[in-house]
Design a protein around this motif. Sequence first.
Motif, mmCIF file in Angstrom:
data_model
loop_
_atom_site.group_PDB
_atom_site.id
_atom_site.type_symbol
_atom_site.label_atom_id
_atom_site.label_comp_id
_atom_site.label_asym_id
_atom_site.label_seq_id
_atom_site.Cartn_x
_atom_site.Cartn_y
_atom_site.Cartn_z
ATOM 1 N N TYR A 269 0.852 -1.194 0.000
ATOM 2 C CA TYR A 269 0.000 0.000 0.000
ATOM 3 C C TYR A 269 0.883 1.237 0.000
ATOM 4 O O TYR A 269 1.974 1.244 0.598
ATOM 5 N N ALA A 270 0.419 2.293 -0.671
ATOM 6 C CA ALA A 270 1.122 3.573 -0.669
ATOM 7 C C ALA A 270 0.148 4.697 -0.381
ATOM 8 O O ALA A 270 -0.958 4.736 -0.938
ATOM 9 N N ASP A 271 0.544 5.621 0.485
ATOM 10 C CA ASP A 271 -0.240 6.813 0.784
ATOM 11 C C ASP A 271 0.528 8.007 0.229
ATOM 12 O O ASP A 271 1.726 8.166 0.503
ATOM 13 N N PHE A 272 -0.133 8.842 -0.545
ATOM 14 C CA PHE A 272 0.578 9.890 -1.268
ATOM 15 C C PHE A 272 -0.292 11.126 -1.419
ATOM 16 O O PHE A 272 -1.512 11.085 -1.246
ATOM 17 N N ASN A 273 0.367 12.223 -1.767
ATOM 18 C CA ASN A 273 -0.311 13.491 -2.026
ATOM 19 C C ASN A 273 -0.530 13.602 -3.527
ATOM 20 O O ASN A 273 0.401 13.898 -4.275
ATOM 21 N N ALA A 274 -1.751 13.377 -3.973
ATOM 22 C CA ALA A 274 -2.046 13.353 -5.407
ATOM 23 C C ALA A 274 -1.777 14.696 -6.068
ATOM 24 O O ALA A 274 -1.279 14.764 -7.193
ATOM 25 N N ASP A 275 -2.106 15.788 -5.395
ATOM 26 C CA ASP A 275 -1.900 17.114 -5.981
ATOM 27 C C ASP A 275 -0.417 17.407 -6.184
ATOM 28 O O ASP A 275 -0.013 17.967 -7.215
ATOM 29 N N ALA A 276 0.400 17.026 -5.212
ATOM 30 C CA ALA A 276 1.839 17.249 -5.323
ATOM 31 C C ALA A 276 2.432 16.421 -6.455
ATOM 32 O O ALA A 276 3.278 16.895 -7.216
ATOM 33 N N LEU A 277 1.989 15.180 -6.593
ATOM 34 C CA LEU A 277 2.507 14.314 -7.646
ATOM 35 C C LEU A 277 2.120 14.814 -9.028
ATOM 36 O O LEU A 277 2.887 14.688 -9.986
ATOM 37 N N ALA A 278 0.942 15.393 -9.146
ATOM 38 C CA ALA A 278 0.457 15.854 -10.448
ATOM 39 C C ALA A 278 1.352 16.931 -11.047
ATOM 40 O O ALA A 278 1.413 17.097 -12.270
ATOM 41 N N ASP A 279 2.060 17.645 -10.201
ATOM 42 C CA ASP A 279 2.918 18.737 -10.672
ATOM 43 C C ASP A 279 4.353 18.296 -10.938
ATOM 44 O O ASP A 279 5.179 19.112 -11.355
ATOM 45 N N LEU A 280 4.664 17.002 -10.712
ATOM 46 C CA LEU A 280 6.054 16.570 -10.760
ATOM 47 C C LEU A 280 6.422 15.776 -12.006
ATOM 48 O O LEU A 280 7.604 15.533 -12.253
ATOM 49 N N GLY A 281 5.472 15.313 -12.787
ATOM 50 C CA GLY A 281 5.789 14.516 -13.965
ATOM 51 C C GLY A 281 5.768 13.029 -13.671
ATOM 52 O O GLY A 281 5.292 12.588 -12.619
ATOM 53 N N ALA A 282 6.330 12.236 -14.594
ATOM 54 C CA ALA A 282 6.217 10.771 -14.503
ATOM 55 C C ALA A 282 7.463 10.105 -13.939
ATOM 56 O O ALA A 282 7.379 9.258 -13.065
ATOM 57 N N ASN A 283 8.658 10.456 -14.434
ATOM 58 C CA ASN A 283 9.891 9.787 -14.021
ATOM 59 C C ASN A 283 10.502 10.509 -12.828
ATOM 60 O O ASN A 283 11.247 11.478 -12.979
ATOM 61 N N LEU A 284 10.165 10.028 -11.643
ATOM 62 C CA LEU A 284 10.554 10.720 -10.418
ATOM 63 C C LEU A 284 11.610 9.935 -9.652
ATOM 64 O O LEU A 284 11.556 8.713 -9.555
ATOM 65 N N SER A 285 12.557 10.663 -9.088
ATOM 66 C CA SER A 285 13.607 10.040 -8.294
ATOM 67 C C SER A 285 13.078 9.698 -6.911
ATOM 68 O O SER A 285 12.026 10.203 -6.480
#
Length: 297
Positions: A98-114
């Motif tokens: 399971y993963a808990d994440f901030n969807a809004d923050a991820l939306a601004d970061l792109g696909a290939n994330l470190s």
Amino acid sequence: MEQAETFADKLLGFTMPARNARARIVRLDRVVEDVLSAHDYPPPITHLLSEALVLAALMGGLLKAEGEDAQLTMQAQTKGGSVSLLVCDYRGGVLRGYADFNADALADLGANLSLETLFGDGYLAITFETGAGQRYQGIVPLEGDTLAAACENYFSQSEQVPTMIRVASRAGAKGRVAAGLLIQHLADGEEGRERLHVRLDHPDWEHISALTSTISHDELLDPGLSLEGIAWRLFHEEEEVRIQPGPKLQQGCRCSAEYYAAVLTRFPEDDREHMRDESGAVIVDCAFCAQSYRLEI
């Protein structure tokens, strides 16, 4: 070394006694899809969680058979990253995550994330429970480009065991598939001699790690290449390779109404009163499988 057909969602172990090495290989497809289907994860999280499931299977496969309660739990957590929590565990061939994440923050970061972009300043906790009352936990910073690199750091820092991990994951027409290889140099514990596991430049480890580094993502993910075939390609010139077939892997969750009811009974009545909805029931949602339970307690 005899080769036999091995399908996905299965774990394979092998050792090379002359090199003091052990390894685990895994390839997942249906298990990954079953875990991911519980939530609407965005692409960066599906990739991250797929990698985490492979790592949980590889490390869980190191557990010796000490009863059905033997378990490996991997947890990555941070306070300031886009991903606040990632947790996977392995018990007797059963995986969940399971993963808990901030969807809004991820939306601004792109696909290939470190890893640093996803977690920020986080930590990785790995817990081995033997099922015989013993529990070992190591905590290391979430450092490196990938979760696999962070797990290598765990074995180096917490257990002082030279470890190489390779993980591959990709989305295809039939869903996501992920695979990985873990190989370690075992300790030589003869009294009065330097332990092998503190010699990162030991010639046996240099030899094995050099061969392991040649494995490609395509080979790990190739559905037509058995897990035994991967071991054969890498180490067929070794003196002896002992195959140790592992269990068939599946997604599974240990949640139940009975379990949550037992947990709730530990809370004072005043606390349970605040948990109840208008109908007088307590609604509990399992983060792993998204199953919802309505408990009248």
